[in-house]
Design an enzyme around this catalytic site. Sequence first.
Site, PDB file in Angstrom:
ATOM      1  N   ASN A  21     -24.748 -23.635  25.260  1.00 15.39           N
ATOM      2  CA  ASN A  21     -24.926 -24.607  26.357  1.00 15.39           C
ATOM      3  C   ASN A  21     -24.274 -25.942  26.020  1.00 15.39           C
ATOM      4  O   ASN A  21     -23.717 -26.602  26.891  1.00 15.39           O
ATOM      5  CB  ASN A  21     -26.411 -24.797  26.669  1.00 15.39           C
ATOM      6  N   MET A  97     -35.129 -26.603  19.416  1.00 14.81           N
ATOM      7  CA  MET A  97     -36.406 -25.900  19.243  1.00 14.81           C
ATOM      8  C   MET A  97     -37.431 -26.746  18.479  1.00 14.81           C
ATOM      9  O   MET A  97     -38.026 -26.303  17.493  1.00 14.81           O
ATOM     10  CB  MET A  97     -36.175 -24.576  18.516  1.00 14.81           C
ATOM     11  N   LEU A 100     -41.298 -32.555  20.930  1.00 13.70           N
ATOM     12  CA  LEU A 100     -41.152 -34.005  20.764  1.00 13.70           C
ATOM     13  C   LEU A 100     -42.464 -34.691  21.152  1.00 13.70           C
ATOM     14  O   LEU A 100     -43.132 -34.272  22.104  1.00 13.70           O
ATOM     15  CB  LEU A 100     -40.010 -34.504  21.648  1.00 13.70           C
ATOM     16  N   ASN A 114     -33.454 -31.094  29.756  1.00  9.76           N
ATOM     17  CA  ASN A 114     -33.562 -29.873  28.950  1.00  9.76           C
ATOM     18  C   ASN A 114     -33.208 -28.671  29.817  1.00  9.76           C
ATOM     19  O   ASN A 114     -33.434 -28.689  31.021  1.00  9.76           O
ATOM     20  CB  ASN A 114     -35.014 -29.724  28.456  1.00  9.76           C
ATOM     21  N   HIS A 116     -34.075 -24.695  30.319  1.00 11.64           N
ATOM     22  CA  HIS A 116     -35.138 -23.748  29.945  1.00 11.64           C
ATOM     23  C   HIS A 116     -34.892 -22.409  30.642  1.00 11.64           C
ATOM     24  O   HIS A 116     -34.614 -22.382  31.843  1.00 11.64           O
ATOM     25  CB  HIS A 116     -36.502 -24.316  30.352  1.00 11.64           C
ATOM     26  N   ASP A 152     -41.949 -28.563  28.792  1.00 11.30           N
ATOM     27  CA  ASP A 152     -41.343 -27.840  29.922  1.00 11.30           C
ATOM     28  C   ASP A 152     -42.004 -28.170  31.270  1.00 11.30           C
ATOM     29  O   ASP A 152     -42.133 -27.291  32.131  1.00 11.30           O
ATOM     30  CB  ASP A 152     -41.405 -26.315  29.673  1.00 11.30           C
TER      31      ASP A 152
END
Length: 197
Positions: A21, A97, A100, A114, A116, A152
């Site tokens: 990515n 991975m 935070l 991010n 996902h 997430d």
Amino acid sequence: MSQSGKLRKRVAVLISGRGSNMNALIEAAKDADYPAQISLVISNRPAARGLDVARSENIAAVAIDHAGFESREDFEQELHKTLLDHDIEIIACAGFMRKLTASFTRKWEGRMINIHPSLLPKYKGLNTHQRALDAGDKEHGCTVHYVTAELDSGPNIMQATVPVLPGDMPDDLAARILVQEHRIFPLSLAEVARKQT
Ligand code: GRF
């Protein structure tokens, strides 16, 4: 500067592994009219393959090994300092991975995104493909979202959907979704960068 004379946002990509990515972002940013430039790549794993790829593209690439720090906060302090040293304006987490802390995510809120591999809010965390198969889902996909303190869970920026086909194994889904990740991550970063100009 881009051809149109506008300043491009300085982006750091955080990785932990192969960095496909990250590579999609690097390729997109080769277009002079893309509103962001990849100025720095940081990996919390010194052996991450993505670091070599970044160096071969003449991008500053730094390993900050989380295992070398006494606490999550100490690791994040070094991370934050490195980002400031490179005048970073936006962070793109690409297979990073490492959880935070709220104190770090607050500093970068609205400026950290991010990618996902699920259709959030479904399947936060790990093993998303197996969980989609176990649930008998007919569709699965990926999401680019803002990073907030809760894992997430930040506001979605963009999603892409793929079908779940008979006989699919987790690796089949991962490969089908990866193609979409490489498409929507650069689009999302461009959207975020444009909003900040
Ligand atoms: C991707 O599937 C991404 O969605 C997830 O980790 C994987 C990273 O792959 N967060 P790569 O390192 O970008 O190839």
